[in-house]
Write a protein that holds these residues in place. Structure first.
Motif, PDB file in Angstrom:
ATOM      1  N   UNK A  37       0.843  -1.187   0.000  1.00 48.98           N
ATOM      2  CA  UNK A  37       0.000   0.000   0.000  1.00 48.98           C
ATOM      3  C   UNK A  37       0.882   1.243   0.000  1.00 48.98           C
ATOM      4  N   UNK A  38       0.476   2.287  -0.723  1.00 49.55           N
ATOM      5  CA  UNK A  38       1.232   3.542  -0.677  1.00 49.55           C
ATOM      6  C   UNK A  38       0.949   4.294   0.620  1.00 49.55           C
ATOM      7  N   UNK A  39       1.963   4.979   1.125  1.00 45.46           N
ATOM      8  CA  UNK A  39       1.807   5.819   2.310  1.00 45.46           C
ATOM      9  C   UNK A  39       2.723   7.027   2.134  1.00 45.46           C
ATOM     10  N   UNK A  40       2.237   8.203   2.484  1.00 52.02           N
ATOM     11  CA  UNK A  40       2.931   9.453   2.172  1.00 52.02           C
ATOM     12  C   UNK A  40       4.339   9.530   2.762  1.00 52.02           C
ATOM     13  N   UNK A  41       4.495   9.282   4.035  1.00 52.41           N
ATOM     14  CA  UNK A  41       5.782   9.520   4.699  1.00 52.41           C
ATOM     15  C   UNK A  41       6.843   8.483   4.344  1.00 52.41           C
ATOM     16  N   UNK A  42       6.435   7.254   3.995  1.00 51.28           N
ATOM     17  CA  UNK A  42       7.405   6.176   3.787  1.00 51.28           C
ATOM     18  C   UNK A  42       7.420   5.636   2.358  1.00 51.28           C
ATOM     19  N   UNK A  43       6.575   6.135   1.500  1.00 50.71           N
ATOM     20  CA  UNK A  43       6.515   5.639   0.132  1.00 50.71           C
ATOM     21  C   UNK A  43       5.593   4.440   0.003  1.00 50.71           C
ATOM     22  N   UNK A  44       5.974   3.312   0.599  1.00 49.33           N
ATOM     23  CA  UNK A  44       5.174   2.088   0.540  1.00 49.33           C
ATOM     24  C   UNK A  44       5.281   1.353   1.870  1.00 49.33           C
ATOM     25  N   UNK A  45       4.279   0.524   2.150  1.00 47.84           N
ATOM     26  CA  UNK A  45       4.421  -0.427   3.246  1.00 47.84           C
ATOM     27  C   UNK A  45       3.841  -1.761   2.812  1.00 47.84           C
ATOM     28  N   UNK A  46       4.370  -2.820   3.403  1.00 45.31           N
ATOM     29  CA  UNK A  46       3.900  -4.176   3.131  1.00 45.31           C
ATOM     30  C   UNK A  46       3.089  -4.646   4.326  1.00 45.31           C
ATOM     31  N   UNK A  47       1.954  -5.267   4.054  1.00 46.43           N
ATOM     32  CA  UNK A  47       1.088  -5.808   5.101  1.00 46.43           C
ATOM     33  C   UNK A  47       1.036  -7.320   4.939  1.00 46.43           C
ATOM     34  N   UNK A  48       1.503  -8.037   5.951  1.00 41.76           N
ATOM     35  CA  UNK A  48       1.367  -9.490   6.018  1.00 41.76           C
ATOM     36  C   UNK A  48       0.334  -9.779   7.101  1.00 41.76           C
ATOM     37  N   UNK A  49      -0.839 -10.288   6.689  1.00 42.83           N
ATOM     38  CA  UNK A  49      -1.958 -10.497   7.616  1.00 42.83           C
ATOM     39  C   UNK A  49      -2.268 -11.983   7.754  1.00 42.83           C
ATOM     40  N   UNK A  50      -2.426 -12.406   8.999  1.00 43.74           N
ATOM     41  CA  UNK A  50      -2.879 -13.754   9.321  1.00 43.74           C
ATOM     42  C   UNK A  50      -4.221 -13.599  10.033  1.00 43.74           C
ATOM     43  N   UNK A  51      -5.227 -14.385   9.622  1.00 40.15           N
ATOM     44  CA  UNK A  51      -6.554 -14.239  10.221  1.00 40.15           C
ATOM     45  C   UNK A  51      -7.190 -15.596  10.493  1.00 40.15           C
ATOM     46  N   UNK A  52      -8.107 -15.603  11.470  1.00 44.32           N
ATOM     47  CA  UNK A  52      -8.876 -16.803  11.805  1.00 44.32           C
ATOM     48  C   UNK A  52     -10.269 -16.365  12.238  1.00 44.32           C
ATOM     49  N   UNK A  53     -11.262 -17.202  11.922  1.00 44.55           N
ATOM     50  CA  UNK A  53     -12.644 -16.883  12.272  1.00 44.55           C
ATOM     51  C   UNK A  53     -13.404 -18.165  12.563  1.00 44.55           C
ATOM     52  N   UNK A  54     -14.335 -18.086  13.506  1.00 41.49           N
ATOM     53  CA  UNK A  54     -15.246 -19.191  13.801  1.00 41.49           C
ATOM     54  C   UNK A  54     -16.662 -18.632  13.828  1.00 41.49           C
TER      55      UNK A  54
END
Length: 133
Positions: A37-54
């Protein structure tokens, strides 16, 4: 994904989700997501998401759900943030086209950088009424 800006760099993007139907009324889901994702102060950031649902259906109308996510955010430079989110609550189907829900969401963000607003804990209650047509 590729950053064509001055900072350059790239990574593999993707999403992997799985669902396990334990019984006709009980479902478990899990997943992994990587995005840039683009972000103004840092240029880009990477998001690694782990999720679980019941999700559990009780009596044909009442559904109870619990969900958890952990986001590992990596910014250009040495900054790294972790966001933990937990959400739980009931959902009730009043009519086939009318559903009501309520719940509680807890979010906690911790950053490797000190600064106002970067580290927080948020408590949220919510109510929702959905009409499907």
């Amino acid at each position: 994904g590729q950053n064509f800006g001055e900072a350059g760099g790239g990574t593999v993007l993707g999403q992997l989700d799985g669902t396990y139907l334990f019984s006709p009324t009980l479902t478990f889901k899990g997943g992994y997501l990587r995005m840039l994702e683009p972000v103004a102060a840092y240029g880009m950031f990477r998001d690694d998401r782990v999720s679980a649902e019941a999700r559990a259906l009780l009596g044909g109308k009442l559904t109870l759900h619990a969900m958890g996510m952990v986001d590992f955010l990596s910014f250009s430079g040495n900054r790294g943030d972790t966001v933990v989110t937990v959400d739980a609550g009931p959902e009730y189907q009043f009519r086939p086209w009318l559903t009501g829900a309520a719940g509680y969401m807890l979010s906690n963000r911790s950053s490797s950088v000190d600064g106002g607003g970067l580290n927080y804990t948020r408590h949220e209650g919510y109510a929702r009424l959905s009409v499907t047509y």
